[in-house]
Design an enzyme around this catalytic site. Sequence first.
Site, PDB file in Angstrom:
ATOM      1  N   MET A 224       0.760  -1.216  -0.117  1.00  0.00           N
ATOM      2  CA  MET A 224      -0.135  -0.116   0.068  1.00  0.00           C
ATOM      3  C   MET A 224       0.753   1.221  -0.147  1.00  0.00           C
ATOM      4  SD  MET A 224      -2.040   1.371   3.318  1.00  0.00           S
ATOM      5  CE  MET A 224      -3.527   0.743   3.383  1.00  0.00           C
ATOM      6  N   ASN A 225       0.676   2.168  -0.865  1.00  0.00           N
ATOM      7  CA  ASN A 225       1.066   3.746  -0.676  1.00  0.00           C
ATOM      8  C   ASN A 225       0.034   4.719  -0.784  1.00  0.00           C
ATOM      9  OD1 ASN A 225       1.905   2.862  -3.688  1.00  0.00           O
ATOM     10  ND2 ASN A 225       2.104   5.074  -3.738  1.00  0.00           N
ATOM     11  N   ASP A 226       0.103   5.767  -1.320  1.00  0.00           N
ATOM     12  CA  ASP A 226      -0.810   6.782  -1.068  1.00  0.00           C
ATOM     13  C   ASP A 226      -2.278   6.583  -0.882  1.00  0.00           C
ATOM     14  OD1 ASP A 226       1.657   7.760  -2.292  1.00  0.00           O
ATOM     15  OD2 ASP A 226       0.608   8.696  -3.839  1.00  0.00           O
TER      16      ASP A 226
ATOM     17  N   ASP B  10      -2.107  12.912 -10.119  1.00  0.00           N
ATOM     18  CA  ASP B  10      -2.383  12.879  -8.887  1.00  0.00           C
ATOM     19  C   ASP B  10      -3.794  13.955  -8.673  1.00  0.00           C
ATOM     20  OD1 ASP B  10      -0.514  11.082  -8.376  1.00  0.00           O
ATOM     21  OD2 ASP B  10       0.756  12.400  -7.384  1.00  0.00           O
TER      22      ASP B  10
ATOM     23  N   GLU C 239       4.105  16.171  -5.963  1.00  0.00           N
ATOM     24  CA  GLU C 239       3.000  15.036  -6.059  1.00  0.00           C
ATOM     25  C   GLU C 239       1.883  15.321  -5.126  1.00  0.00           C
ATOM     26  OE1 GLU C 239       5.460  10.967  -6.959  1.00  0.00           O
ATOM     27  OE2 GLU C 239       5.646  11.546  -5.023  1.00  0.00           O
TER      28      GLU C 239
END
Length: 491
Positions: free
Chosen positions: A37-39, A165, A221
């Site tokens: 998992m990231n963002d 993003d 980002e």
Amino acid sequence: MNCKELNKAREYEIISEERIPNEERAYFHLTPRTGWMNDPNGFSYYGGKYHLFYQYYPYDTSWGPMHWGHACTEDFIKWEHLPAALAPDQDYDANGCWSGSGISLKDGRHALIYTGMLENKQTGEVKQTQCLAIGDGIDYTKFDNNPVIDETMLPKGASKEDFRDPKVWYDEEEQQYYLVVGNRTEDGSGAVLLFQSEDMKNWKYTTTLDRSNNEYGKMWECPDFFSLGDTHVLLVSPQEMRAKGREFHNGNNSMCILGNYDNSTHKFIRKSIQSVDQGLDFYAPQTLEATDGRRIMIGWMQSWESCRNQPHGNHFFGTMSVPRELSIENGKILQWPVRELENYRANHVNYNDVIFKDEMQLYGIKGRVLDMVIDLDMPLATAEDVVSIKLARDEENETLIQYNPQSGLLRFDRSNCGFNCDIVNVREVDTTPHNLKLRILLDRYSVEIFVNQGERVLTSTFYTPDLATEIAFAATSETRMTIDKWDIVGC
Ligand code: FRU
């Protein structure tokens, strides 16, 4: 619509989730069902619940072609896992469904807008575009005419490789959707572009809200943009930043730009800049407006620098921070754990005005899943004096918080917390001299330290075995401390 990739991910996550022992997971923080998992993505209210999606690679504990994992909650603390929502299965997102956001539509459907990542492996050419998917809170269908924003709509000099993003919102008065998206300008450094649309499908470039000018890192980002009281807040997560005093460290940071925004000209005037979180592991935060008007922020509780050194044998990787309420006071952004966490407090232990010097422990003050409020006073401290709080301690390990009351310097040190690799372990921040209030959330393998009213936050992970539950206090001159501690239960 080709759902092969998504169905494969959904089947895989059900089988693999069962293999993860509960003790490996954080107790009250969201972890992925399986894999990586990231963002945080698509943090939004839909169908009576708060939905949170996340950058997700189900098949490994390292980053890969991004899917969107999915969970929902009614109170920001207790999460329910839902099947993966997006998989990279179209020609415009073949290399990943990268970060983005979500919004409830007037017609009762839920919209996700995300970055389609496309890379030509032969030429190395990269194209990032913004794409739409519409769903019902479980199943999402990608829009036939994706991408909805591509490089032909960019202003002159903007990058088509670093263009990602999108964070969307709806302006009721203007009856317009807006989104901010990260980009790089001709000088190679970050910028936030604003786009607008009447229907989420047809978009046009409006303006560039702010840019780094090579002063605050390179690519910006994961932008977010919202009002808080009478201030506007622009959140960005800059890459390749150079340290600035103790406010920003080298590498990836999360940054908060406060300013004024004029709706009619779409001009944002920057007033001040501050770091969002000064610990070792916090990145790419995203916010939503709760149904009661609170602005709630959640971040990835990891850093790109240290995530390459994971503990051996783990079954998943990545955790979200505790969701935090945001407010502004005296021109500074404050963060505080969502108030709903207090509903899960149990076994209260309290000591008032304990006076100590040298090392001591207090009966009942221990554990790895807890919420603790500490008020420290060192009235007679000299420049050399230090008070220490030692968390997650056993004979071999400790995670240290140290405070110098004369200078107000607060030091976090996880050098002895179970890592066997050479990564950054220490951060220092400037806080108030003489008196310090801390709220500390421990959740097995992480600590979040809220300083005073939440004017500074330090978030870090650590890998100390979870049997290391001792908490100790030490001081070099007489110190007065009041402490309240609760276990967190019932999640
Ligand atoms: C931030 C980020 C985003 C991107 C995503 C890919 O951590 O690099 O810019 O969309 O992660 O997983």
